[in-house]
Write a protein that holds these residues in place. Structure first.
Motif, PDB file in Angstrom:
ATOM      1  N   THR A 208      40.375  42.570  40.504  1.00 49.90           N
ATOM      2  CA  THR A 208      41.301  41.497  40.146  1.00 49.90           C
ATOM      3  C   THR A 208      41.175  40.329  41.113  1.00 49.90           C
ATOM      4  N   ARG A 209      40.997  40.641  42.413  1.00 49.45           N
ATOM      5  CA  ARG A 209      40.811  39.556  43.389  1.00 49.45           C
ATOM      6  C   ARG A 209      39.528  38.789  43.111  1.00 49.45           C
ATOM      7  N   MET A 210      38.486  39.478  42.682  1.00 50.16           N
ATOM      8  CA  MET A 210      37.239  38.800  42.330  1.00 50.16           C
ATOM      9  C   MET A 210      37.417  37.939  41.083  1.00 50.16           C
TER      10      MET A 210
ATOM     11  N   ASP B 193      42.657  46.438  42.178  1.00 50.40           N
ATOM     12  CA  ASP B 193      42.919  45.292  43.057  1.00 50.40           C
ATOM     13  C   ASP B 193      41.654  44.552  43.478  1.00 50.40           C
ATOM     14  N   PRO B 194      40.566  45.243  43.887  1.00 52.87           N
ATOM     15  CA  PRO B 194      39.358  44.496  44.287  1.00 52.87           C
ATOM     16  C   PRO B 194      38.788  43.671  43.145  1.00 52.87           C
TER      17      PRO B 194
ATOM     18  N   SER C 254      46.165  39.111  32.181  1.00 53.88           N
ATOM     19  CA  SER C 254      47.231  39.271  33.171  1.00 53.88           C
ATOM     20  C   SER C 254      47.768  40.695  33.259  1.00 53.88           C
TER      21      SER C 254
ATOM     22  N   PRO D 105      43.780  43.895  35.031  1.00 57.77           N
ATOM     23  CA  PRO D 105      44.069  44.405  36.381  1.00 57.77           C
ATOM     24  C   PRO D 105      44.137  45.917  36.435  1.00 57.77           C
TER      25      PRO D 105
ATOM     26  N   ARG E  61      40.214  36.461  40.045  1.00 55.84           N
ATOM     27  CA  ARG E  61      41.047  35.314  40.426  1.00 55.84           C
ATOM     28  C   ARG E  61      41.719  34.700  39.201  1.00 55.84           C
TER      29      ARG E  61
END
Length: 449
Positions: free
Chosen positions: A58-60, A55-56, A46, A50, A62
């Motif tokens: 971290t989005r992957m 950001d990219p 958490s 990140p 999930r």
């Protein structure tokens, strides 16, 4: 960091033992171990990842959505031997050692190669706090494409202990050449074993189904690992809190220790950093020695230890099983006789008095359970000033600090200010970040603080 987490384990164990004096030592150890493992998992996924993935990435990544048997959780060899070595590029050639106000300690900073194999420096030069402050109080080394590994790693590594220094970069490159190894599942096919796609495919190698089931549940958010209230508390964990609780005398850290902050304006007192409330691990029963899950774990581990150095054949195992079942029958018989004797004794007494005592005990236990459930279900919070707050209520603690009441816990977030576009920004009352004032505005404005 090893010392820090060692202390965190002992701190949690000490507090759990005080909350539950009836717990056995193994119960305290296992629960503390579980909590610290969850803190590490939460902080890693958490807070730290990140920053590394952006950001990219971290989005992957999930959020955690439960165990998925279709996901290969193995580490690709090329990642382990090459890609993950990016961490070497983050090593600062200087170990900054800072005092309580983030100034250099009297012993000075330390070249990286002089810190290795020198545990005496921890003992004689201020303990772990100066090094820890240097890690969270100084920005990471700038990663220029033309300058990845410091000479501390390529020319002077281990020079304090060996006659010749080690070149870490050369070692990494050679290791990559050495590790032409396919994944484990490919090795199985190569060795004429069955193909593995899920844990059940390992039943010939891992015969104990409980062990295969445990392998599916390493993760702290899985159902049954922690109660909802405990899970809520664990998500308050942060490395900043661990630093406050286990440093020698760390009193201030930034809200997010993975991000460089300006001292002193962007630092918080340790009293402002949320902590894991271990009271939700307190048992409601005062006469139980240990919780069932740990008693089962202890008994199982004792069985495994007793069998560790003996290798019985099938007949011996069958005989042992029969003896165990016979012993169980003996215990059941003894329990039945004891119950019969107890019943006769009780019925010989005044039955109404006996029933009243039982009812009184049940009522007292129900009251304890209701109080515990009410505490865990509490809808509101109390902030540091003693002001009651409603669930989901948001408020400004200070100009830069936003707080919210969630699940009975107050969580505060400090806003990080971007660099000001002028050389002499000023902090104006009612604002969080310094601003660039008009040249025509008088400097002694009453708005100025």
């Amino acid at each position: 960091m090893h010392t820090l987490w060692f202390r965190e384990h002992n701190r949690v164990a000490t507090e759990l033992s005080a909350l539950n004096p009836h717990w056995e030592g193994n119960t305290v150890y296992q629960e503390a171990r579980k909590i610290v493992g969850a803190e590490l998992q939460h902080i890693t996924y958490s807070h730290w990842l990140p920053k590394v993935l952006g950001d990219p990435g971290t989005r992957m990544l999930r959020g955690y959505r439960g165990y998925n048997p279709n996901v290969n959780a193995g580490i690709i060899n090329s990642f382990a031997t090459a890609a993950f070595r990016f961490g070497h590029t983050l090593i600062n050639p200087i170990l900054y050692r800072l005092n309580a106000t983030l100034g250099e300690i009297s012993e000075g900073h330390l070249p990286f190669h002089k810190a290795l194999f020198s545990p005496s420096r921890i003992i004689k030069e201020g303990g772990i706090d100066p090094v820890l402050r240097g890690l969270f109080g100084v920005a990471a080394k700038w990663r220029a494409p033309s300058y990845l590994l410091s000479p501390e790693l390529t020319q002077r590594l281990f020079s304090a202990a060996y006659s010749a220094a080690v070149d870490s970069a050369a070692t990494i490159i050679q290791r990559g050449r050495d590790h032409g190894i396919p994944p484990y599942v490919d090795f199985r096919v190569f060795c004429n074993l069955t193909s593995v796609k899920k844990f059940e495919d390992l039943q010939n190698e891992i015969k104990d189904s409980e062990i295969r089931q445990k392998l599916r549940k390493f993760w702290y958010e899985n159902p049954g690992v922690f109660t909802p209230a405990q899970l809520t508390q664990l998500k308050q964990a942060s490395l900043g809190r661990v630093l406050c609780d286990n440093g020698d005398s760390i009193q201030q850290v930034q809200a997010d220790v993975f991000v460089k902050a300006e001292y002193p304006q962007d630092y918080l007192s340790c009293s402002e950093i949320p902590k894991v409330d271990l009271r939700v691990w307190q048992d409601c029963c005062a006469d139980c020695r240990s919780r069932g899950q740990f008693r089962a774990v202890t008994q199982e581990s004792q069985k495994k230890r007793s069998a560790q150095y003996s290798y019985p054949d099938d007949k011996d195992m069958e005989l042992s099983h029969l003896r165990s079942r016979q012993q169980d029958k003996i215990y059941v018989g003894e329990d039945a006789r004891n119950v019969t004797v107890l019943a006769k004794t009780k019925f010989s007494q005044d039955f109404s008095t006996f029933a009243a005592e039982i009812q009184e005990t049940i009522t007292a236990l129900r009251e304890q359970i209701n109080k515990l459930e009410a505490r865990l279900r509490q809808a509101g919070c109390t902030d540091v000033k003693g002001v009651p707050r409603k669930a989901e209520e948001r408020w400004m603690k200070e100009d830069c600090t936003h707080c919210i009441c969630e699940s009975g816990q107050v969580t505060c977030v400090v806003e990080i200010c971007p660099p000001a576009p002028c050389p002499s920004p000023e902090l104006v009352k009612g604002t969080c970040c310094p601003v660039c004032r008009d040249r025509g505005m008088p400097s002694d404005s009453p708005e100025k603080r």
